[in-house]
Design an enzyme around this catalytic site. Structure first.
Site, PDB file in Angstrom:
ATOM      1  N   ASP A   8      -3.232   3.508  -3.600  1.00  0.00           N
ATOM      2  CA  ASP A   8      -2.858   2.699  -4.701  1.00  0.00           C
ATOM      3  C   ASP A   8      -3.105   1.098  -4.310  1.00  0.00           C
ATOM      4  O   ASP A   8      -3.569   0.866  -3.276  1.00  0.00           O
ATOM      5  CB  ASP A   8      -1.462   2.985  -5.298  1.00  0.00           C
ATOM      6  CG  ASP A   8      -0.410   2.545  -4.284  1.00  0.00           C
ATOM      7  OD1 ASP A   8      -0.685   2.123  -3.263  1.00  0.00           O
ATOM      8  OD2 ASP A   8       0.648   2.722  -5.002  1.00  0.00           O
ATOM      9  N   CYS A  66      -0.101   3.806   0.782  1.00  0.00           N
ATOM     10  CA  CYS A  66       0.279   2.994  -0.399  1.00  0.00           C
ATOM     11  C   CYS A  66       1.022   2.089   0.032  1.00  0.00           C
ATOM     12  O   CYS A  66       0.975   1.403   1.222  1.00  0.00           O
ATOM     13  CB  CYS A  66       1.566   3.878  -1.295  1.00  0.00           C
ATOM     14  SG  CYS A  66       2.795   4.517  -0.522  1.00  0.00           S
ATOM     15  N   GLY A  67       1.973   1.249  -0.598  1.00  0.00           N
ATOM     16  CA  GLY A  67       2.707  -0.094   0.081  1.00  0.00           C
ATOM     17  C   GLY A  67       3.466   0.485   1.279  1.00  0.00           C
ATOM     18  O   GLY A  67       3.059  -0.395   2.206  1.00  0.00           O
ATOM     19  N   GLY A  69       3.786   3.693   2.453  1.00  0.00           N
ATOM     20  CA  GLY A  69       3.345   5.117   2.963  1.00  0.00           C
ATOM     21  C   GLY A  69       4.390   6.108   2.581  1.00  0.00           C
ATOM     22  O   GLY A  69       4.296   7.197   2.661  1.00  0.00           O
ATOM     23  N   GLY A  71       6.039   6.914  -0.537  1.00  0.00           N
ATOM     24  CA  GLY A  71       5.588   7.499  -1.977  1.00  0.00           C
ATOM     25  C   GLY A  71       4.508   8.456  -1.433  1.00  0.00           C
ATOM     26  O   GLY A  71       4.580   9.454  -2.108  1.00  0.00           O
TER      27      GLY A  71
END
Length: 151
Positions: A8, A66-67, A69, A71
């Protein structure tokens, strides 16, 4: 190796770096997105298709960013057959594959730099699944959890 990658906005820059490095190393890469930096996109929209592709054998392994990891890891593990883990160190990148048959490496685009991320990805992709009886026994116990009803 045919590798899938997804992110994302939180890992977009790292995914773009890893995508170029994977291709330069000769891997066939399937990019599940994000394809553009959009600050309010949602990691499940990209990680779920990646995890499904890994489970179906459309890609051999996956990398989800992701930011943090976290999620991405939680999301990927909701897909039966996906074995994803948040990885920050070389030992776990190898051992997670060998002992636990991890098939999706998760990292944080805001927590791991590109050089370390590339080292972790290379280690993850080079590792082989162990067929040792003790590892297969443990994996069978974990797989049985998905079949049992909640306690």
């Amino acid at each position: 190796m045919r590798v899938g990658i997804a992110t994302d906005h939180g890992g977009f820059g790292l995914k773009e770096d890893l995508l170029a490095r994977l291709r330069a190393a000769g891997h066939e890469v399937v990019d599940f997105g994000a394809h553009n930096l959009i600050s309010d996109d949602d990691y499940p929209d990209f990680v779920i298709p990646l995890a499904r592709a890994v489970v179906k054998g459309q890609v051999e392994r996956g990398v989800a960013v992701c930011g943090s990891g976290v999620g991405a890891s939680i999301c990927a593990n909701k897909i039966p057959g996906a074995r994803a883990s948040l990885i920050h160190d070389h030992f776990s990148a190898r051992q997670g594959v060998e002992d636990d048959h991890m098939n999706i490496l998760c990292m944080g685009g805001r927590t791991v730099g590109p050089a370390v991320a590339w080292d972790l990805v290379q280690t993850f992709l080079a590792a082989q699944y162990s067929q040792a009886e003790r590892h297969l026994r443990r994996l069978a116990k974990v797989a049985a959890l998905r079949l049992s009803a909640p306690a």
